[in-house]
Design a protein around this motif. Structure first.
Motif, PDB file in Angstrom:
ATOM      1  N   VAL A  15       0.841  -1.204   0.000  1.00  0.00           N
ATOM      2  CA  VAL A  15       0.000   0.000   0.000  1.00  0.00           C
ATOM      3  C   VAL A  15       0.873   1.249   0.000  1.00  0.00           C
ATOM      4  O   VAL A  15       0.599   2.213  -0.731  1.00  0.00           O
ATOM      5  N   LEU A  16       1.943   1.245   0.781  1.00  0.00           N
ATOM      6  CA  LEU A  16       2.850   2.389   0.832  1.00  0.00           C
ATOM      7  C   LEU A  16       3.439   2.672  -0.552  1.00  0.00           C
ATOM      8  O   LEU A  16       3.481   3.828  -0.992  1.00  0.00           O
ATOM      9  N   ARG A  17       3.855   1.626  -1.243  1.00  0.00           N
ATOM     10  CA  ARG A  17       4.420   1.791  -2.588  1.00  0.00           C
ATOM     11  C   ARG A  17       3.381   2.366  -3.549  1.00  0.00           C
ATOM     12  O   ARG A  17       3.668   3.273  -4.336  1.00  0.00           O
ATOM     13  N   LYS A  18       2.137   1.860  -3.481  1.00  0.00           N
ATOM     14  CA  LYS A  18       1.082   2.352  -4.376  1.00  0.00           C
ATOM     15  C   LYS A  18       0.736   3.805  -4.088  1.00  0.00           C
ATOM     16  O   LYS A  18       0.579   4.613  -5.014  1.00  0.00           O
ATOM     17  N   VAL A  19       0.622   4.165  -2.804  1.00  0.00           N
ATOM     18  CA  VAL A  19       0.288   5.543  -2.439  1.00  0.00           C
ATOM     19  C   VAL A  19       1.412   6.479  -2.865  1.00  0.00           C
ATOM     20  O   VAL A  19       1.160   7.549  -3.440  1.00  0.00           O
ATOM     21  N   LEU A  20       2.648   6.088  -2.619  1.00  0.00           N
ATOM     22  CA  LEU A  20       3.781   6.927  -3.007  1.00  0.00           C
ATOM     23  C   LEU A  20       3.823   7.102  -4.526  1.00  0.00           C
ATOM     24  O   LEU A  20       4.064   8.206  -5.025  1.00  0.00           O
ATOM     25  N   ALA A  21       3.553   6.047  -5.270  1.00  0.00           N
ATOM     26  CA  ALA A  21       3.535   6.144  -6.735  1.00  0.00           C
ATOM     27  C   ALA A  21       2.425   7.085  -7.198  1.00  0.00           C
ATOM     28  O   ALA A  21       2.625   7.876  -8.134  1.00  0.00           O
ATOM     29  N   ASN A  22       1.269   7.033  -6.540  1.00  0.00           N
ATOM     30  CA  ASN A  22       0.175   7.938  -6.906  1.00  0.00           C
ATOM     31  C   ASN A  22       0.526   9.390  -6.601  1.00  0.00           C
ATOM     32  O   ASN A  22       0.190  10.293  -7.373  1.00  0.00           O
ATOM     33  N   ILE A  23       1.219   9.626  -5.501  1.00  0.00           N
ATOM     34  CA  ILE A  23       1.656  10.984  -5.163  1.00  0.00           C
ATOM     35  C   ILE A  23       2.614  11.500  -6.228  1.00  0.00           C
ATOM     36  O   ILE A  23       2.502  12.640  -6.691  1.00  0.00           O
ATOM     37  N   VAL A  24       3.538  10.649  -6.635  1.00  0.00           N
ATOM     38  CA  VAL A  24       4.501  11.040  -7.678  1.00  0.00           C
ATOM     39  C   VAL A  24       3.767  11.351  -8.981  1.00  0.00           C
ATOM     40  O   VAL A  24       4.051  12.352  -9.652  1.00  0.00           O
ATOM     41  N   LYS A  25       2.792  10.512  -9.364  1.00  0.00           N
ATOM     42  CA  LYS A  25       2.026  10.759 -10.595  1.00  0.00           C
ATOM     43  C   LYS A  25       1.288  12.089 -10.515  1.00  0.00           C
ATOM     44  O   LYS A  25       1.272  12.861 -11.475  1.00  0.00           O
ATOM     45  N   LEU A  37       8.288  19.720  -6.657  1.00  0.00           N
ATOM     46  CA  LEU A  37       9.100  19.050  -5.637  1.00  0.00           C
ATOM     47  C   LEU A  37      10.546  19.511  -5.732  1.00  0.00           C
ATOM     48  O   LEU A  37      11.088  19.692  -6.825  1.00  0.00           O
ATOM     49  N   SER A  38      11.184  19.642  -4.590  1.00  0.00           N
ATOM     50  CA  SER A  38      12.602  20.015  -4.583  1.00  0.00           C
ATOM     51  C   SER A  38      13.451  18.803  -4.955  1.00  0.00           C
ATOM     52  O   SER A  38      12.986  17.658  -4.897  1.00  0.00           O
ATOM     53  N   HIS A  43      14.969  13.027  -4.460  1.00  0.00           N
ATOM     54  CA  HIS A  43      15.991  12.057  -4.057  1.00  0.00           C
ATOM     55  C   HIS A  43      15.473  11.175  -2.911  1.00  0.00           C
ATOM     56  O   HIS A  43      15.666   9.954  -2.918  1.00  0.00           O
ATOM     57  N   ASP A  44      14.793  11.791  -1.944  1.00  0.00           N
ATOM     58  CA  ASP A  44      14.229  11.031  -0.822  1.00  0.00           C
ATOM     59  C   ASP A  44      13.166  10.033  -1.292  1.00  0.00           C
ATOM     60  O   ASP A  44      13.082   8.911  -0.781  1.00  0.00           O
ATOM     61  N   ILE A  45      12.354  10.429  -2.256  1.00  0.00           N
ATOM     62  CA  ILE A  45      11.330   9.525  -2.805  1.00  0.00           C
ATOM     63  C   ILE A  45      11.993   8.331  -3.477  1.00  0.00           C
ATOM     64  O   ILE A  45      11.562   7.186  -3.289  1.00  0.00           O
ATOM     65  N   ARG A  46      13.036   8.579  -4.241  1.00  0.00           N
ATOM     66  CA  ARG A  46      13.769   7.467  -4.886  1.00  0.00           C
ATOM     67  C   ARG A  46      14.350   6.518  -3.835  1.00  0.00           C
ATOM     68  O   ARG A  46      14.283   5.306  -3.973  1.00  0.00           O
ATOM     69  N   ASP A  47      14.924   7.108  -2.783  1.00  0.00           N
ATOM     70  CA  ASP A  47      15.474   6.288  -1.699  1.00  0.00           C
ATOM     71  C   ASP A  47      14.385   5.445  -1.033  1.00  0.00           C
ATOM     72  O   ASP A  47      14.595   4.271  -0.711  1.00  0.00           O
ATOM     73  N   LEU A  48      13.223   6.060  -0.838  1.00  0.00           N
ATOM     74  CA  LEU A  48      12.121   5.347  -0.196  1.00  0.00           C
ATOM     75  C   LEU A  48      11.637   4.183  -1.068  1.00  0.00           C
ATOM     76  O   LEU A  48      11.404   3.082  -0.565  1.00  0.00           O
TER      77      LEU A  48
END
Length: 95
Positions: A15-25, A37-38, A43-48
């Motif tokens: 669920v975390l991966r799906k929500v994060l992907a939706n935020i990025v989209k 986004l800064s 970079h933090d999103i990629r790390d996550l």
């Protein structure tokens, strides 16, 4: 993989991966526009995403699951065939 077979941690990571992907989209700008986004946030999103993936891999290995499994349809033709390597014994003729 059936979601009921996943541990609570695996379900949370999924669920975390799906929500994060939706935020990025949602935050991805149109071509030619500046990103809201800064660079450090990107970079933090990629790390996550990397950490989520690593933990999912560890959990799959601990559970003995193959992460390379792909979904398939039951009516798909199989990728392999049974090949007969020897002939079955012939019926003996009575003397």
């Amino acid at each position: 993989m059936n979601i009921e077979n996943l541990s609570k941690e695996q379900r949370i990571l999924r669920v975390l991966r799906k929500v994060l992907a939706n935020i990025v989209k949602d935050a991805t700008p149109a071509p030619g526009e500046a990103s809201p986004l800064s660079e450090s946030t990107i970079h933090d999103i990629r790390d996550l995403f990397g950490l989520i993936s690593e933990r999912e891999k560890e959990l799959a290995e601990e559970a003995g699951m193959n992460r390379n499994e792909k979904p398939y349809y039951t009516d798909e033709p199989p990728n392999s065939r049974v090949v007969q390597l020897h002939r079955p014994p012939k019926d003996k003729k009575p003397n």
